[in-house]
Design a protein around this motif. Structure first.
Motif, PDB file in Angstrom:
ATOM      1  N   UNK A 128      84.395 -25.872  21.053  1.00 48.76           N
ATOM      2  CA  UNK A 128      83.319 -24.684  21.560  1.00 48.76           C
ATOM      3  C   UNK A 128      83.741 -24.356  23.429  1.00 48.76           C
ATOM      4  N   UNK A 129      83.580 -24.956  24.105  1.00 48.51           N
ATOM      5  CA  UNK A 129      83.910 -24.901  25.712  1.00 48.51           C
ATOM      6  C   UNK A 129      85.595 -24.889  25.415  1.00 48.51           C
ATOM      7  N   UNK A 130      86.186 -24.891  24.908  1.00 48.92           N
ATOM      8  CA  UNK A 130      88.043 -24.629  25.608  1.00 48.92           C
ATOM      9  C   UNK A 130      88.409 -24.088  24.300  1.00 48.92           C
ATOM     10  N   UNK A 131      88.038 -24.149  22.945  1.00 49.71           N
ATOM     11  CA  UNK A 131      89.161 -23.013  22.124  1.00 49.71           C
ATOM     12  C   UNK A 131      88.927 -21.646  21.878  1.00 49.71           C
ATOM     13  N   UNK A 132      87.903 -20.591  22.083  1.00 51.60           N
ATOM     14  CA  UNK A 132      87.385 -19.342  22.174  1.00 51.60           C
ATOM     15  C   UNK A 132      89.060 -18.771  23.486  1.00 51.60           C
ATOM     16  N   UNK A 133      88.782 -19.876  24.593  1.00 53.84           N
ATOM     17  CA  UNK A 133      90.031 -19.361  26.098  1.00 53.84           C
ATOM     18  C   UNK A 133      91.490 -19.053  25.241  1.00 53.84           C
ATOM     19  N   UNK A 134      92.032 -19.410  24.175  1.00 53.25           N
ATOM     20  CA  UNK A 134      92.954 -19.372  23.692  1.00 53.25           C
ATOM     21  C   UNK A 134      92.713 -18.374  22.387  1.00 53.25           C
ATOM     22  N   UNK A 135      91.955 -17.889  22.237  1.00 49.93           N
ATOM     23  CA  UNK A 135      91.814 -17.394  20.893  1.00 49.93           C
ATOM     24  C   UNK A 135      91.665 -17.873  19.852  1.00 49.93           C
ATOM     25  N   UNK A 136      91.207 -18.349  19.848  1.00 50.24           N
ATOM     26  CA  UNK A 136      90.140 -19.938  18.504  1.00 50.24           C
ATOM     27  C   UNK A 136      88.851 -19.868  18.258  1.00 50.24           C
ATOM     28  N   UNK A 137      89.098 -19.427  16.762  1.00 50.23           N
ATOM     29  CA  UNK A 137      87.879 -20.267  16.334  1.00 50.23           C
ATOM     30  C   UNK A 137      87.484 -20.856  15.703  1.00 50.23           C
ATOM     31  N   UNK A 138      85.825 -21.566  16.285  1.00 50.19           N
ATOM     32  CA  UNK A 138      85.046 -22.978  15.529  1.00 50.19           C
ATOM     33  C   UNK A 138      84.551 -22.867  14.493  1.00 50.19           C
ATOM     34  N   UNK A 139      83.946 -23.667  13.670  1.00 49.79           N
ATOM     35  CA  UNK A 139      82.801 -23.182  12.805  1.00 49.79           C
ATOM     36  C   UNK A 139      82.205 -24.652  12.495  1.00 49.79           C
ATOM     37  N   UNK A 140      81.259 -24.601  11.914  1.00 47.22           N
ATOM     38  CA  UNK A 140      80.413 -25.911  11.988  1.00 47.22           C
ATOM     39  C   UNK A 140      80.204 -25.893  10.416  1.00 47.22           C
ATOM     40  N   UNK A 141      80.524 -27.119   9.369  1.00 49.65           N
ATOM     41  CA  UNK A 141      79.610 -27.300   8.398  1.00 49.65           C
ATOM     42  C   UNK A 141      78.506 -28.508   7.914  1.00 49.65           C
ATOM     43  N   UNK A 142      77.277 -28.709   8.692  1.00 51.46           N
ATOM     44  CA  UNK A 142      76.949 -29.530   8.745  1.00 51.46           C
ATOM     45  C   UNK A 142      75.541 -30.289   8.059  1.00 51.46           C
ATOM     46  N   UNK A 143      75.061 -29.432   7.438  1.00 51.02           N
ATOM     47  CA  UNK A 143      73.941 -28.667   6.918  1.00 51.02           C
ATOM     48  C   UNK A 143      72.743 -29.056   7.664  1.00 51.02           C
ATOM     49  N   UNK A 144      72.760 -28.113   8.528  1.00 46.32           N
ATOM     50  CA  UNK A 144      71.820 -27.973   9.468  1.00 46.32           C
ATOM     51  C   UNK A 144      71.052 -26.177   9.099  1.00 46.32           C
ATOM     52  N   UNK A 145      72.427 -25.265   8.796  1.00 48.74           N
ATOM     53  CA  UNK A 145      71.642 -24.642   8.413  1.00 48.74           C
ATOM     54  C   UNK A 145      71.683 -23.926   6.862  1.00 48.74           C
ATOM     55  N   UNK A 146      71.679 -23.218   6.137  1.00 49.42           N
ATOM     56  CA  UNK A 146      71.869 -23.114   4.284  1.00 49.42           C
ATOM     57  C   UNK A 146      73.257 -22.792   4.145  1.00 49.42           C
ATOM     58  N   UNK A 147      73.115 -23.424   2.651  1.00 48.11           N
ATOM     59  CA  UNK A 147      74.755 -22.467   3.046  1.00 48.11           C
ATOM     60  C   UNK A 147      75.133 -21.418   2.980  1.00 48.11           C
ATOM     61  N   UNK A 148      74.245 -20.698   2.570  1.00 44.43           N
ATOM     62  CA  UNK A 148      74.213 -18.855   2.910  1.00 44.43           C
ATOM     63  C   UNK A 148      75.348 -18.377   4.393  1.00 44.43           C
ATOM     64  N   UNK A 149      74.387 -19.303   5.464  1.00 50.22           N
ATOM     65  CA  UNK A 149      74.357 -19.356   6.645  1.00 50.22           C
ATOM     66  C   UNK A 149      75.854 -19.693   6.645  1.00 50.22           C
ATOM     67  N   UNK A 150      76.148 -20.353   6.568  1.00 49.12           N
ATOM     68  CA  UNK A 150      77.574 -21.894   6.748  1.00 49.12           C
ATOM     69  C   UNK A 150      78.900 -20.527   6.406  1.00 49.12           C
ATOM     70  N   UNK A 151      78.622 -20.039   5.031  1.00 49.35           N
ATOM     71  CA  UNK A 151      80.011 -19.268   4.871  1.00 49.35           C
ATOM     72  C   UNK A 151      80.130 -17.761   5.210  1.00 49.35           C
ATOM     73  N   UNK A 152      78.843 -17.347   6.276  1.00 51.93           N
ATOM     74  CA  UNK A 152      78.864 -16.237   6.619  1.00 51.93           C
ATOM     75  C   UNK A 152      79.792 -16.812   7.840  1.00 51.93           C
ATOM     76  N   UNK A 153      79.236 -17.738   8.352  1.00 48.54           N
ATOM     77  CA  UNK A 153      80.482 -17.895   9.652  1.00 48.54           C
ATOM     78  C   UNK A 153      81.435 -18.407   9.361  1.00 48.54           C
ATOM     79  N   UNK A 154      81.751 -18.410   7.755  1.00 45.00           N
ATOM     80  CA  UNK A 154      83.423 -19.342   7.472  1.00 45.00           C
ATOM     81  C   UNK A 154      84.464 -19.071   7.274  1.00 45.00           C
ATOM     82  N   UNK A 155      83.312 -18.025   6.191  1.00 46.43           N
ATOM     83  CA  UNK A 155      84.594 -16.878   5.478  1.00 46.43           C
ATOM     84  C   UNK A 155      84.403 -15.548   6.229  1.00 46.43           C
ATOM     85  N   UNK A 156      86.024 -14.964   5.469  1.00 49.55           N
ATOM     86  CA  UNK A 156      85.674 -13.307   5.620  1.00 49.55           C
ATOM     87  C   UNK A 156      84.964 -12.640   4.872  1.00 49.55           C
ATOM     88  N   UNK A 157      84.521 -11.816   3.829  1.00 49.11           N
ATOM     89  CA  UNK A 157      84.897 -11.674   2.768  1.00 49.11           C
ATOM     90  C   UNK A 157      85.016 -10.193   2.919  1.00 49.11           C
TER      91      UNK A 157
END
Ligand code: ATP
Length: 531
Positions: A133-162
């Motif tokens: 997160x500290x370096x990727x946005x500076x070159x326009x890249x997006x970083x996601x996480x899938x670690x079981x901390x949020x709900x699956x729905x929360x993960x999906x909202x973050x990871x997938x564009x529908x």
């Protein structure tokens, strides 16, 4: 907690001194200790915006392991080979892979999931995500996480564009179901194996089809468990998308229909790889105690692997780590711990125990020693994730001086200004000692690792030190003016603990107090390593 710190004896032995079993490519490693740090100014090809982002992080030069990996990825090595790194705790392995991956992906044209970083625990994964997160946005890249901390729905909202279907336009329902309209919202994903498998199996639009980089951090730990076969699954999915697209150089290369979506490793002739097929997926495997066990390494299906290690020793402790031991009288080990903590005068410490149960009790006991003493919190697999994260945050902020931990915190965790690690219970394996001790003396700073020993443990501890090639571990004397007053209030504190701790159903032969004997230690170990 789903992950288990199980470093099986078999693996530890296979990996330690049995050099005759070492796979051929490990016999001629790149020696990272011969590589110099390199200032950002002189680092070849560094993207100017990444340079700025690094400077914002307070980084002005790269550490040797980071320079070595940069050389093999962005430099002349060109990521032609898969890379295995064995480098001490706190030497900067995270940035060693994050930086080249982000730099390479900075030129990507279309967003899709291209880099997957897998780590064994949630807190560790979130820590690594923080680095991206500290370096990727500076070159326009997006970083996601899938670690079981949020709900699956929360993960999906973050990871997938529908995309929402435009109102008023007629869509053929067959088209919509057969062609996925979803796309990845992230370029880089940091994941734990369990949640990764959830997405692979169930999340619509989640695909590894375009994956270009796979990082297996804390490799030996991830390979010691199958975690729902996450690794063969990932490899199979990425190999399937290679089929027909990545021929050997004997077959003429036909550009793929994916055009810029697909990325191919450049063909190399100079290292004698001519004639071999080039998989698209580049892999990096890293640890401070990288396994050398061929039957484990083979699971990674490495492509012309290049081994990077620091010096000739199998294991290496951080340069500025000082190891010390305390020999404790039977039955009063907590007194030694409190005396030691007092002598450290408020410095940040992590205390490692051998079990979730000991962690809980020791933490309570310390807090019964009176409020003028030590502010301690517990961090173990016995707590739920939200509580653990809260305690870790308080410890990071400095609101808590002492974190009592089972082996949940052993690997990878990077907490600033931890100057002391205390092994309240002696670790049983060299790897566990290395990872615990490595929570201090990070990034070239100084730190101390104390180990509390009963008489019966002295010999075993000496053997353990021999295995890590570091016999020097002098006795640390606690001044008696600190020790004696603590001893005087130990019994009342213990009595309070006994009142407060709810009785645990007695198991045959189980000792629940703080008295130690080797049999208790062996039994406790099983619980601890589940933390
Ligand atoms: N080039 C650098 N300059 C200054 N600090 C750095 C640099 N690279 C990394 N660090 C800092 O060094 C610390 C250790 O880095 P990191 O967590 O990547 O170590 P590691 O080798 O992965 O350790 P472990 O084996 O314990 O996981 C972190 O606090 C990180 O911010």
């Amino acid at each position: 907690m789903s992950m288990v710190e199980k470093e099986k004896d078999g693996e530890a032995q296979a990996g330690e001194e049995t050099t005759n079993l070492v796979v051929p490519w490990m016999r001629a490693p790149v020696n990272v200790s011969l590589v110099d740090s390199c200032s950002l100014e002189t680092l070849p090809c560094l993207h100017p915006r990444l340079k700025e982002a690094l400077e914002k992080m307070g980084i002005s030069s790269l550490f040797p392991v980071q320079v070595a990996v940069w050389h093999e990825t962005i430099g002349p090595g060109g990521f032609e080979r898969d890379i295995c790194v064995n480098s001490p705790t706190g030497s900067g392995k995270t940035l060693s892979y994050a930086l080249p991956i982000v730099q390479t992906l900075s030129s990507r044209a279309v967003r899709c999931l291209r880099a997957l970083v897998v780590l064994p625990t949630r807190d560790l994964a979130l820590q690594v995500k923080g680095v991206f997160d500290a370096i990727a946005p500076s070159v326009g890249l997006s970083v996601g996480s899938a670690v079981g901390q949020s709900s699956i729905a929360g993960d999906i909202a973050q990871l997938i564009n529908t995309p929402k279907l435009d109102a008023g336009i007629c869509y053929d329902p067959e088209d919509i179901t057969s062609q996925s309209l979803e796309s990845s919202a992230v370029d880089i994903l940091v994941a734990t194996p369990g949640r990764l498998m959830d997405h692979i199996n169930n999340t619509k639009g989640f695909t590894l089809e375009h994956l270009r980089y796979l990082v297996v951090d804390e490799t030996d730990r991830l390979l010691s468990e199958s975690y729902q076969d996450w690794l063969p699954t990932v490899l199979k999915l990425t190999q399937a998308s290679d089929d027909g697209l990545f021929p050997s150089s004997t077959t003429p290369f036909v550009p793929s229909s994916f055009g810029s979506l697909q990325t191919i490793r450049r063909q190399s002739v100079e290292r004698g790889f001519k004639g071999k097929p080039y998989p698209r997926l580049a892999k990096l495997a890293l640890s401070a105690t990288l396994t050398q066990n061929p039957s484990k390494l083979i699971q990674l299906d490495l492509h012309h692997p290049l081994f990077m290690t620091t010096g000739a020793k199998r294991y290496r402790l951080p340069e500025k780590l000082e190891c010390l031991r305390l020999i404790c009288e039977t039955g009063v080990k907590p007194v030694y711990l409190v005396g030691l903590l007092k002598s450290l005068e408020g410095e940040k410490c992590i205390v490692f125990t051998s079990s979730v149960e000991t962690t809980r009790r020791l933490c309570k006991l310390l807090n019964f020693f009176g409020d003028s003493m030590i502010k301690a919190k517990e961090y173990s697999g016995g707590l739920n994730q939200a509580v653990r994260s809260k305690e870790l945050k308080a410890f990071r902020k400095g609101d808590v001086q002492v974190l009592i931990s089972s082996d949940a915190l052993t690997r990878g965790m990077d907490v600033e200004l931890v100057t002391n690690v205390i092994n309240y219970d002696m670790p049983h394996r060299p790897k566990t000692f290395i990872h615990r001790a490595g929570r201090t003396a990070r990034a070239g700073r100084a730190g101390r690792c104390f180990t509390l020993l009963g008489d019966h443990e002295v010999r075993r501890f000496s053997n353990l030190l021999k295995k890590i090639g570091n016999a020097s571990c002098p006795i640390y004397p606690i001044p008696s003016d600190l020790f004696n007053p603590v001893r005087a209030i130990y019994e009342p504190a213990l009595a309070k603990l006994k009142e407060s701790v709810e009785p645990i159903a007695p198991k045959r032969g189980r000792q629940v107090g703080f008295k130690h004997n080797s049999r208790t230690t062996k039994r406790n170990k099983a619980t601890s390593e589940q933390a």
